[in-house]
Scaffold this motif. Structure first.
Motif, PDB file in Angstrom:
ATOM      1  N   GLN A  82      11.428  50.362  85.200  1.00 57.10           N
ATOM      2  CA  GLN A  82      10.532  49.318  85.305  1.00 57.10           C
ATOM      3  C   GLN A  82      10.612  48.602  84.011  1.00 57.10           C
ATOM      4  O   GLN A  82      10.437  47.253  84.307  1.00 57.10           O
ATOM      5  CB  GLN A  82       9.032  50.021  85.224  1.00 57.10           C
ATOM      6  CG  GLN A  82       7.882  49.044  85.240  1.00 57.10           C
ATOM      7  CD  GLN A  82       6.613  49.781  85.355  1.00 57.10           C
ATOM      8  OE1 GLN A  82       6.651  50.952  85.110  1.00 57.10           O
ATOM      9  NE2 GLN A  82       5.455  48.927  85.371  1.00 57.10           N
TER      10      GLN A  82
ATOM     11  N   GLN B 276       5.591  41.457  77.851  1.00 60.43           N
ATOM     12  CA  GLN B 276       3.920  41.217  78.139  1.00 60.43           C
ATOM     13  C   GLN B 276       3.870  39.833  79.242  1.00 60.43           C
ATOM     14  O   GLN B 276       3.142  39.902  80.172  1.00 60.43           O
ATOM     15  CB  GLN B 276       3.369  40.837  77.079  1.00 60.43           C
ATOM     16  CG  GLN B 276       3.320  41.817  75.920  1.00 60.43           C
ATOM     17  CD  GLN B 276       2.368  43.055  76.384  1.00 60.43           C
ATOM     18  OE1 GLN B 276       1.687  42.849  77.513  1.00 60.43           O
ATOM     19  NE2 GLN B 276       2.410  44.198  75.470  1.00 60.43           N
ATOM     20  N   ALA B 277       4.702  38.780  79.166  1.00 66.23           N
ATOM     21  CA  ALA B 277       4.783  37.847  79.824  1.00 66.23           C
ATOM     22  C   ALA B 277       5.243  38.146  81.396  1.00 66.23           C
ATOM     23  O   ALA B 277       4.593  37.796  82.358  1.00 66.23           O
ATOM     24  CB  ALA B 277       5.851  36.748  79.639  1.00 66.23           C
ATOM     25  N   ALA B 278       6.315  39.176  81.398  1.00 66.04           N
ATOM     26  CA  ALA B 278       6.857  39.592  82.779  1.00 66.04           C
ATOM     27  C   ALA B 278       5.438  40.404  83.418  1.00 66.04           C
ATOM     28  O   ALA B 278       5.630  40.511  84.534  1.00 66.04           O
ATOM     29  CB  ALA B 278       8.090  40.175  82.725  1.00 66.04           C
ATOM     30  N   ALA B 279       4.919  41.184  82.898  1.00 65.41           N
ATOM     31  CA  ALA B 279       3.835  42.010  83.318  1.00 65.41           C
ATOM     32  C   ALA B 279       2.506  41.137  83.762  1.00 65.41           C
ATOM     33  O   ALA B 279       1.783  41.658  84.247  1.00 65.41           O
ATOM     34  CB  ALA B 279       3.446  43.164  82.103  1.00 65.41           C
ATOM     35  N   GLY B 280       2.550  39.903  83.373  1.00 64.34           N
ATOM     36  CA  GLY B 280       1.440  38.893  84.016  1.00 64.34           C
ATOM     37  C   GLY B 280       0.451  38.371  83.034  1.00 64.34           C
ATOM     38  O   GLY B 280      -0.413  37.867  83.507  1.00 64.34           O
ATOM     39  N   ARG B 281       0.999  38.492  81.451  1.00 66.92           N
ATOM     40  CA  ARG B 281      -0.035  38.057  80.625  1.00 66.92           C
ATOM     41  C   ARG B 281       0.126  36.444  80.675  1.00 66.92           C
ATOM     42  O   ARG B 281       1.059  35.878  81.034  1.00 66.92           O
ATOM     43  CB  ARG B 281       0.416  38.291  79.201  1.00 66.92           C
ATOM     44  CG  ARG B 281      -0.380  37.917  78.166  1.00 66.92           C
ATOM     45  CD  ARG B 281       0.207  38.170  76.820  1.00 66.92           C
ATOM     46  NE  ARG B 281       1.392  37.480  76.627  1.00 66.92           N
ATOM     47  CZ  ARG B 281       2.283  37.305  75.544  1.00 66.92           C
ATOM     48  NH1 ARG B 281       2.101  38.395  74.533  1.00 66.92           N
ATOM     49  NH2 ARG B 281       3.359  36.552  75.530  1.00 66.92           N
ATOM     50  N   LYS B 282      -1.194  35.760  80.589  1.00 67.05           N
ATOM     51  CA  LYS B 282      -1.324  34.521  80.667  1.00 67.05           C
ATOM     52  C   LYS B 282      -1.554  33.986  79.119  1.00 67.05           C
ATOM     53  O   LYS B 282      -2.434  34.504  78.397  1.00 67.05           O
ATOM     54  CB  LYS B 282      -2.461  34.036  81.425  1.00 67.05           C
ATOM     55  CG  LYS B 282      -2.038  34.498  82.942  1.00 67.05           C
ATOM     56  CD  LYS B 282      -0.901  33.755  83.665  1.00 67.05           C
ATOM     57  CE  LYS B 282      -0.790  34.325  85.018  1.00 67.05           C
ATOM     58  NZ  LYS B 282       0.277  33.626  85.797  1.00 67.05           N
TER      59      LYS B 282
ATOM     60  N   ASN C 125      13.473  40.258  84.634  1.00 67.16           N
ATOM     61  CA  ASN C 125      12.868  39.181  85.325  1.00 67.16           C
ATOM     62  C   ASN C 125      11.871  38.245  84.293  1.00 67.16           C
ATOM     63  O   ASN C 125      11.191  37.309  84.950  1.00 67.16           O
ATOM     64  CB  ASN C 125      11.701  39.687  86.166  1.00 67.16           C
ATOM     65  CG  ASN C 125      12.429  40.614  87.517  1.00 67.16           C
ATOM     66  OD1 ASN C 125      13.520  40.275  87.886  1.00 67.16           O
ATOM     67  ND2 ASN C 125      11.719  41.694  87.610  1.00 67.16           N
ATOM     68  N   SER C 126      12.190  38.424  83.112  1.00 72.11           N
ATOM     69  CA  SER C 126      11.280  37.547  82.089  1.00 72.11           C
ATOM     70  C   SER C 126      12.048  36.281  82.267  1.00 72.11           C
ATOM     71  O   SER C 126      13.218  36.057  82.501  1.00 72.11           O
ATOM     72  CB  SER C 126      11.243  38.040  80.829  1.00 72.11           C
ATOM     73  OG  SER C 126      12.625  38.303  80.091  1.00 72.11           O
TER      74      SER C 126
ATOM     75  N   LEU D 245      11.488  44.556  84.095  1.00 74.98           N
ATOM     76  CA  LEU D 245      10.564  43.385  83.378  1.00 74.98           C
ATOM     77  C   LEU D 245      11.492  42.352  82.534  1.00 74.98           C
ATOM     78  O   LEU D 245      11.040  41.306  82.828  1.00 74.98           O
ATOM     79  CB  LEU D 245       9.480  44.002  82.589  1.00 74.98           C
ATOM     80  CG  LEU D 245       8.146  44.931  83.492  1.00 74.98           C
ATOM     81  CD1 LEU D 245       7.335  45.642  82.571  1.00 74.98           C
ATOM     82  CD2 LEU D 245       7.456  44.010  84.524  1.00 74.98           C
TER      83      LEU D 245
END
Length: 371
Positions: A85, A153-159, A92-93, A89
Motif C-alpha cells: 500500500q 499524504q497527498a496520494a492518500a487524499g490530503r487537500k 501514484n503520487s 501510494l
C-alpha cells in the motif's frame, strides 16, 4: 740608448662631447625584474602550478557541481503488512519520478540506510500508520523524510488549503561555478605570490646567490621590489585564463570592467607578494619556509570563502575573517565580476589589502637577511 727610447710618446686625448653614461635611479630595478622573468621562464613547473593547475581545478569542480536534475530520493520500504500500500501510494503520487523505491527485509533496509545506500526507511505498521527512519545529521535524509511524507499524504487524499506554484531559477551569476571562479582567482594569486616569492628567495639564500648581491651597487629595496612586481606579469595571465575558461566553458557573465578586475588582481598580487617576502625574509631552508607559508595560508584557505561562503562561521569571528587579505580579495573579485560593483565602493577591501601588503613589505625590507 735608442732614439725611440729618448723621445717620449704623448697620447693625444680627443675631447668628447658626450658625458659618461650613468644609470638612472630605476636601472637596477629594471635589470633585476628582467632577470627574474628569465628565471621564471626556465622553471617549467611554474607554468603548471600557476597556469594549468587552476584551470584543471576549476574545470573539475565546475563539472562536479554543474547544473543537473536533482538526484532521485532513495527510499527503502520494509516488507510486510502495508508495504504494498505504501509503495502504491508513492507510485501514484504526482512526484513519483523523484523517488527510487525498493521493498526490502527489515535487516537489509536498515543496513543499506546505515551505509548510506538509502536516504530514508519507511516502516508500515500494518494498520495504516507509517514510521520513518532517518538521520537528522544528513541533509538528504531530512529532505527525503519531508518529500516522502508529503507525497504519501497527498496520494492518500490530503487537500492543500493554500494554492501554491513553483518557479525554478538557475541563471549565470547564481550558480556555484560563478561563486567558485573568483575564489579560485584569489586563492591562486595568494599561492603564486607567496610560494613564488618565498621559495625563490630561500632558494637563492641556500645557493649563496644572495651573498653575491651584497657586493654589488644594488639597493635592497630594488631587489625586493623586483621580486614583488614580477608577480604582476603572471597575474595578468592567470586572470585572463580563468575568466576565459569561465566565460567559454561555463557561460559565466562578467559584469565588471576588465580594468577594475586587473587592478584588484594587481593589488592582491602585490599584497600577497609582500606577505611572502616577510615570511621568507629570514628563513634559511626550504623546509622552514614551507612550514611558515602553510601556517600563514591555512587560515585563509579555511575561513576566507574560497569554496564556500564564510558566512557559515559564527558571527563573533566575522570581523577577524573580514580582516584577512584573501577575504578582502575574494569579496572584491566577486563584487566586481558578478555584480559589477565600481571600484570606489570597494575601498574597504582595497584598504585591507593595501595595509597587509604595505606593512609586510616595510617589515621585510627591515628584517631581510642576505645570508
Amino acid at each position: 740608448m735608442s732614439v725611440a727610447e729618448q723621445i717620449p710618446v704623448v697620447e693625444k686625448q680627443i675631447p668628447s662631447n658626450h658625458p659618461p653614461r650613468r644609470n638612472g635611479r630605476w636601472a637596477g630595478y629594471l635589470h633585476l625584474l628582467g632577470a627574474r622573468m628569465l628565471e621564471l621562464k626556465r622553471e617549467p613547473e611554474v607554468v603548471f602550478w600557476v597556469f594549468v593547475f587552476p584551470l584543471l581545478l576549476a574545470t573539475g569542480l565546475g563539472i562536479a557541481f554543474r547544473n543537473k536534475p536533482a538526484d532521485a530520493i532513495s527510499v527503502a520500504i520494509v516488507s510486510g503488512r502495508g508495504a504494498q500500500q505504501a509503495e502504491a501510494l508513492l507510485q501514484n503520487s504526482p512526484k513519483h519520478a523523484s523517488f527510487k523505491i525498493a521493498v526490502l527485509d527489515e535487516e537489509v533496509a536498515h543496513k543499506g540506510f546505515r551505509l548510506g545506500k538509502y536516504d530514508l526507511v519507511v516502516e508500515p505498521d500494518g494498520s495504516g500508520g507509517i514510521r520513518y527512519r532517518y538521520d537528522p545529521a544528513r541533509p538528504e535524509s531530512v529532505l527525503a523524510r519531508s518529500k516522502v511524507d508529503d507525497a504519501l499524504q497527498a496520494a492518500a487524499g490530503r487537500k492543500d488549503l493554500v494554492a501554491t506554484s513553483e518557479v525554478t531559477f538557475s541563471e549565470p551569476g547564481s550558480r556555484y561555478i560563478d561563486f567558485l571562479i573568483p575564489g579560485l582567482l584569489g586563492m591562486n594569486l595568494m599561492n603564486s605570490g607567496m610560494w613564488g616569492i618565498g621559495f625563490a628567495l630561500v632558494d637563492m639564500r641556500q645557493r649563496k646567490l644572495l651573498k653575491r648581491f651584497v657586493g654589488t651597487p644594488m639597493r635592497r629595496g630594488d631587489f625586493l621590489l623586483a621580486l614583488l612586481s614580477s608577480r604582476l606579469v603572471l597575474m595578468i595571465i592567470e586572470i585572463g585564463l580563468l575568466l576565459t575558461l569561465g566565460v567559454l566553458v561555463f557561460h559565466m557573465k562578467v559584469l565588471g570592467s576588465l580594468f577594475a578586475i586587473v587592478l584588484l588582481g594587481s593589488v592582491g598580487a602585490m599584497c600577497f607578494g609582500g606577505v611572502g617576502l616577510l615570511t621568507a625574509s629570514r628563513a634559511q631552508k626550504i623546509e622552514s619556509v614551507s612550514g611558515l607559508m602553510n601556517l600563514v595560508m591555512m587560515p585563509m584557505w579555511i575561513f576566507s570563502g574560497v569554496f564556500f561562503s564564510y558566512e557559515r562561521f559564527p558571527a563573533m569571528i566575522q570581523p577577524l575573517i573580514k580582516a584577512l587579505p584573501l577575504t578582502a580579495l575574494n569579496d572584491a573579485m566577486r563584487a566586481s565580476i558578478l555584480e559589477g560593483t565600481p571600484l570606489i565602493h570597494q575601498w574597504p577591501q582595497l584598504l585591507v589589502m593595501g595595509l597587509w601588503g604595505g606593512v609586510s613589505f616595510v617589515l621585510a625590507l627591515r628584517w631581510f637577511r642576505w645570508t
